[in-house]
Design a protein around this motif. Structure first.
Motif, PDB file in Angstrom:
ATOM      1  N   ASN A 105       0.683  -1.151   0.105  1.00 25.43           N
ATOM      2  CA  ASN A 105      -0.178  -0.480   0.075  1.00 25.43           C
ATOM      3  C   ASN A 105       0.699   1.076  -0.057  1.00 25.43           C
ATOM      4  O   ASN A 105       1.523   1.316   0.826  1.00 25.43           O
ATOM      5  CB  ASN A 105      -1.283  -0.078   0.864  1.00 25.43           C
ATOM      6  N   VAL A 109       1.868   5.500  -0.160  1.00 23.02           N
ATOM      7  CA  VAL A 109       1.612   6.592   0.558  1.00 23.02           C
ATOM      8  C   VAL A 109       2.119   7.824   0.247  1.00 23.02           C
ATOM      9  O   VAL A 109       3.123   7.190  -0.363  1.00 23.02           O
ATOM     10  CB  VAL A 109       0.702   6.515   1.405  1.00 23.02           C
ATOM     11  N   ASP A 162      -3.092   8.167  -1.325  1.00 24.22           N
ATOM     12  CA  ASP A 162      -3.504   8.052  -0.186  1.00 24.22           C
ATOM     13  C   ASP A 162      -3.948   6.763   0.580  1.00 24.22           C
ATOM     14  O   ASP A 162      -3.919   5.771  -0.443  1.00 24.22           O
ATOM     15  CB  ASP A 162      -4.637   9.330  -0.228  1.00 24.22           C
ATOM     16  N   HIS A 163      -3.947   6.369   1.738  1.00 18.97           N
ATOM     17  CA  HIS A 163      -4.808   5.807   2.060  1.00 18.97           C
ATOM     18  C   HIS A 163      -6.232   6.271   3.565  1.00 18.97           C
ATOM     19  O   HIS A 163      -6.106   6.809   3.589  1.00 18.97           O
ATOM     20  CB  HIS A 163      -3.927   5.286   3.309  1.00 18.97           C
ATOM     21  N   GLN A 164      -7.022   6.009   2.490  1.00 19.33           N
ATOM     22  CA  GLN A 164      -8.460   6.639   2.968  1.00 19.33           C
ATOM     23  C   GLN A 164      -8.245   8.601   3.279  1.00 19.33           C
ATOM     24  O   GLN A 164      -8.414   8.858   4.802  1.00 19.33           O
ATOM     25  CB  GLN A 164      -8.627   5.606   4.451  1.00 19.33           C
ATOM     26  N   TYR A 215      -2.423  11.027   4.021  1.00 15.69           N
ATOM     27  CA  TYR A 215      -1.068  10.904   3.754  1.00 15.69           C
ATOM     28  C   TYR A 215      -0.345  11.669   2.436  1.00 15.69           C
ATOM     29  O   TYR A 215       0.671  11.678   1.634  1.00 15.69           O
ATOM     30  CB  TYR A 215      -0.490   8.709   3.647  1.00 15.69           C
ATOM     31  N   THR A 247       5.632   3.203   1.680  1.00 13.48           N
ATOM     32  CA  THR A 247       4.654   1.468   1.846  1.00 13.48           C
ATOM     33  C   THR A 247       4.611   1.782   3.398  1.00 13.48           C
ATOM     34  O   THR A 247       4.600   1.721   3.963  1.00 13.48           O
ATOM     35  CB  THR A 247       5.524   0.234   1.443  1.00 13.48           C
ATOM     36  N   LEU A 248       2.931   1.804   3.593  1.00 14.61           N
ATOM     37  CA  LEU A 248       2.321   2.356   4.515  1.00 14.61           C
ATOM     38  C   LEU A 248       2.259   0.520   5.226  1.00 14.61           C
ATOM     39  O   LEU A 248       2.046  -0.432   4.616  1.00 14.61           O
ATOM     40  CB  LEU A 248       0.601   1.999   4.423  1.00 14.61           C
ATOM     41  N   TYR A 279      -3.595   0.170   8.580  1.00 16.34           N
ATOM     42  CA  TYR A 279      -4.621  -0.158   8.144  1.00 16.34           C
ATOM     43  C   TYR A 279      -5.255  -1.525   9.042  1.00 16.34           C
ATOM     44  O   TYR A 279      -6.665  -1.840   8.046  1.00 16.34           O
ATOM     45  CB  TYR A 279      -4.798   0.028   6.695  1.00 16.34           C
ATOM     46  N   LYS A 334      -9.061  -0.944  12.713  1.00 13.64           N
ATOM     47  CA  LYS A 334      -9.776   0.315  12.392  1.00 13.64           C
ATOM     48  C   LYS A 334     -11.109   0.662  13.397  1.00 13.64           C
ATOM     49  O   LYS A 334     -11.597  -0.713  13.534  1.00 13.64           O
ATOM     50  CB  LYS A 334      -9.838   0.399  10.914  1.00 13.64           C
TER      51      LYS A 334
END
Length: 185
Positions: free
Chosen positions: A156, A158, A163-165, A168, A176-177, A182, A185
């Motif tokens: 993932n 960013v 982005d992520h949601q 970022y 990488t996230l 993630y 949540k």
């Protein structure tokens, strides 16, 4: 935003701001050679490619026109299938124009194949793809010239517009996230 502000949320920094800016300048120079004497239309894919598109245009040494498209991909369990929905269409007529689709990352090719087919119906002089990042599973786009900044692995990603949601995008590097960020949540 600096990576140090979200260090615990990142797994690995893939590209520094300096590496990205150097490669953006190289891509702009390459496109400038290809489109010398013409004014290409850069079609930025919102939202992830906004930063890259603007930086690419600023590094371009001649005239360039910017416009935007926004689409949403809905994937099934098979990454190569799914559907795409147009959220925002072009604001300019591309008939007879050289078009460069600018995206932040290309992975399965679902979105890019849809964009190429959609824009080809509008009778441009040419269509090319320019993406900052290419993932390993990226297919070839037959009959379409492609320019890629960097090959990256899975994960993932960013930063630099990605982005992520919704978070970022303003990270100056690409990273990488961390899965723990993630996973819960």
């Amino acid at each position: 935003m600096e990576a140090s502000h979200v260090r615990g949320e990142l797994d690995e920094i893939l590209l520094t701001e300096e590496q990205i800016q150097t490669r953006v300048a190289e891509l702009a120079a390459e496109l400038g050679t290809v489109y010398a004497g013409r004014t290409p239309v850069l079609v930025g894919v919102l939202n992830g490619a906004a930063t890259f598109t603007v930086d690419l245009a600023r590094a371009y040494a001649d005239q360039v026109e910017l416009t935007w498209m926004a689409i949403r991909s809905y994937r099934t369990h098979n990454p190569a299938s799914g559907s795409v929905r147009l959220l925002k269409d072009l604001d300019v007529d591309i008939t007879g124009r050289d078009v460069v689709i600018v995206d932040g990352v290309v992975d399965t090719g679902l979105t890019m194949n849809w964009l190429i087919a959609n824009l080809a119906q509008r009778s441009p002089a040419s269509i090319a793809v320019c993406a900052l990042l290419r993932k390993p599973e990226t297919p070839r786009f037959e009959g379409t010239t492609t320019y890629f900044g960097f090959d990256v692995g899975p994960g993932n990603i960013v930063g630099y517009g990605l982005d992520h949601q919704g978070r970022y995008r303003n990270l100056r590097c690409a990273a990488t996230l961390a899965p723990r960020t993630y996973a819960v949540k």
